[in-house]
Design a protein around this motif. Structure first.
Motif, PDB file in Angstrom:
ATOM      1  N   UNK A 135       9.423  -6.870 -20.061  1.00 13.18           N
ATOM      2  CA  UNK A 135       9.549  -8.236 -19.541  1.00 13.18           C
ATOM      3  C   UNK A 135      10.293  -9.163 -20.490  1.00 13.18           C
ATOM      4  N   UNK A 136      10.941  -8.610 -21.495  1.00 15.74           N
ATOM      5  CA  UNK A 136      11.580  -9.459 -22.505  1.00 15.74           C
ATOM      6  C   UNK A 136      13.065  -9.680 -22.249  1.00 15.74           C
ATOM      7  N   UNK A 137      13.653  -8.940 -21.327  1.00 13.26           N
ATOM      8  CA  UNK A 137      15.108  -8.974 -21.163  1.00 13.26           C
ATOM      9  C   UNK A 137      15.559  -9.759 -19.942  1.00 13.26           C
ATOM     10  N   UNK A 138      14.642 -10.367 -19.224  1.00 10.75           N
ATOM     11  CA  UNK A 138      15.028 -11.132 -18.041  1.00 10.75           C
ATOM     12  C   UNK A 138      14.914 -10.323 -16.762  1.00 10.75           C
ATOM     13  N   UNK A 139      15.068  -9.021 -16.856  1.00 11.34           N
ATOM     14  CA  UNK A 139      14.855  -8.142 -15.712  1.00 11.34           C
ATOM     15  C   UNK A 139      14.083  -6.927 -16.222  1.00 11.34           C
ATOM     16  N   UNK A 140      13.310  -6.333 -15.339  1.00 10.82           N
ATOM     17  CA  UNK A 140      12.451  -5.206 -15.733  1.00 10.82           C
ATOM     18  C   UNK A 140      13.328  -4.029 -16.158  1.00 10.82           C
ATOM     19  N   UNK A 141      13.231  -3.619 -17.414  1.00  8.67           N
ATOM     20  CA  UNK A 141      14.017  -2.512 -17.961  1.00  8.67           C
ATOM     21  C   UNK A 141      13.045  -1.466 -18.491  1.00  8.67           C
ATOM     22  N   UNK A 142      12.899  -0.366 -17.755  1.00 14.28           N
ATOM     23  CA  UNK A 142      11.921   0.664 -18.108  1.00 14.28           C
ATOM     24  C   UNK A 142      12.211   1.336 -19.446  1.00 14.28           C
ATOM     25  N   UNK A 143      13.444   1.259 -19.925  1.00 15.24           N
ATOM     26  CA  UNK A 143      13.757   1.872 -21.216  1.00 15.24           C
ATOM     27  C   UNK A 143      13.115   1.105 -22.370  1.00 15.24           C
ATOM     28  N   UNK A 144      12.583  -0.083 -22.088  1.00 13.51           N
ATOM     29  CA  UNK A 144      11.970  -0.906 -23.128  1.00 13.51           C
ATOM     30  C   UNK A 144      10.458  -0.712 -23.215  1.00 13.51           C
ATOM     31  N   UNK A 145       9.960   0.396 -22.634  1.00 13.07           N
ATOM     32  CA  UNK A 145       8.564   0.799 -22.793  1.00 13.07           C
ATOM     33  C   UNK A 145       8.555   2.053 -23.658  1.00 13.07           C
ATOM     34  N   UNK A 146       7.931   1.966 -24.830  1.00  8.42           N
ATOM     35  CA  UNK A 146       7.901   3.083 -25.770  1.00  8.42           C
ATOM     36  C   UNK A 146       6.477   3.489 -26.077  1.00  8.42           C
ATOM     37  N   UNK A 147       6.268   4.806 -26.112  1.00  3.39           N
ATOM     38  CA  UNK A 147       4.973   5.382 -26.476  1.00  3.39           C
ATOM     39  C   UNK A 147       5.155   6.121 -27.794  1.00  3.39           C
ATOM     40  N   UNK A 148       4.413   5.704 -28.813  1.00  2.00           N
ATOM     41  CA  UNK A 148       4.472   6.342 -30.113  1.00  2.00           C
ATOM     42  C   UNK A 148       5.336   5.550 -31.082  1.00  2.00           C
ATOM     43  N   UNK A 149       4.897   5.550 -32.330  1.00  2.00           N
ATOM     44  CA  UNK A 149       5.568   4.745 -33.358  1.00  2.00           C
ATOM     45  C   UNK A 149       7.005   5.198 -33.594  1.00  2.00           C
TER      46      UNK A 149
END
Length: 148
Positions: free
Chosen positions: A46-60
């Motif tokens: 939700x940080x880029x103005x439009x929903x971008x699934x690549x901006x969800x990360x699992x793991x450090x």
């Protein structure tokens, strides 16, 4: 939890978030990694103005790799303000941080702007592990984004 223990935990969480911001702004990826649980969930969809699934990360490691790639050639300044920290257990806490950030993008970057000024909130969960507080999840929601 005793009042003094609770106050100490809140101060430690504030210092943790300060290190997180400093690590990103100075591109100190080792320091950033040291602030995260191994299984951190970082949600910046939700940080880029439009929903971008690549901006969800699992793991450090996945999160660090994503931040490194996104911020290559970008100068950043992050400020966190007025944290609302709630201790939810002896080893867990959550917080909402008001934030603003500025990004200045070098020529040749794939980002669709030359500069950005964002306003919003970080929604974090913390876990005490390895003898100290660490970020277990973080989500950035923006209220306003100015770009040029």
């Amino acid at each position: 939890m005793a009042d003094t223990d609770a106050l100490c935990a809140i101060v430690q969480i504030k210092q943790l978030k300060a290190r997180y911001f400093r690590a990103i702004d100075t591109k100190d990826w080792g320091l950033l990694r040291d602030q995260l649980t191994d299984d951190v969930v970082a949600d910046f969809r939700d940080s880029a103005g439009s929903q971008d699934e690549s901006l969800l990360n699992h793991g450090a490691d996945a999160f660090i790799a994503s931040v490194q790639a996104t911020l290559a050639g970008v100068t950043t300044v992050h400020h966190g303000h007025t944290p609302e920290i709630t201790l939810t257990g002896a080893r867990e806490a959550r917080a909402i941080w008001a934030m603003d950030d500025r990004l200045w993008v070098a020529e040749g970057s794939n980002l669709p702007f030359r500069w950005l000024h964002g306003f919003g909130h970080y929604h974090d969960c913390y876990r005490k592990a390895r003898g100290r507080w660490l970020i277990a999840s973080t989500r950035l929601s923006r209220i306003r984004v100015e770009t040029g």
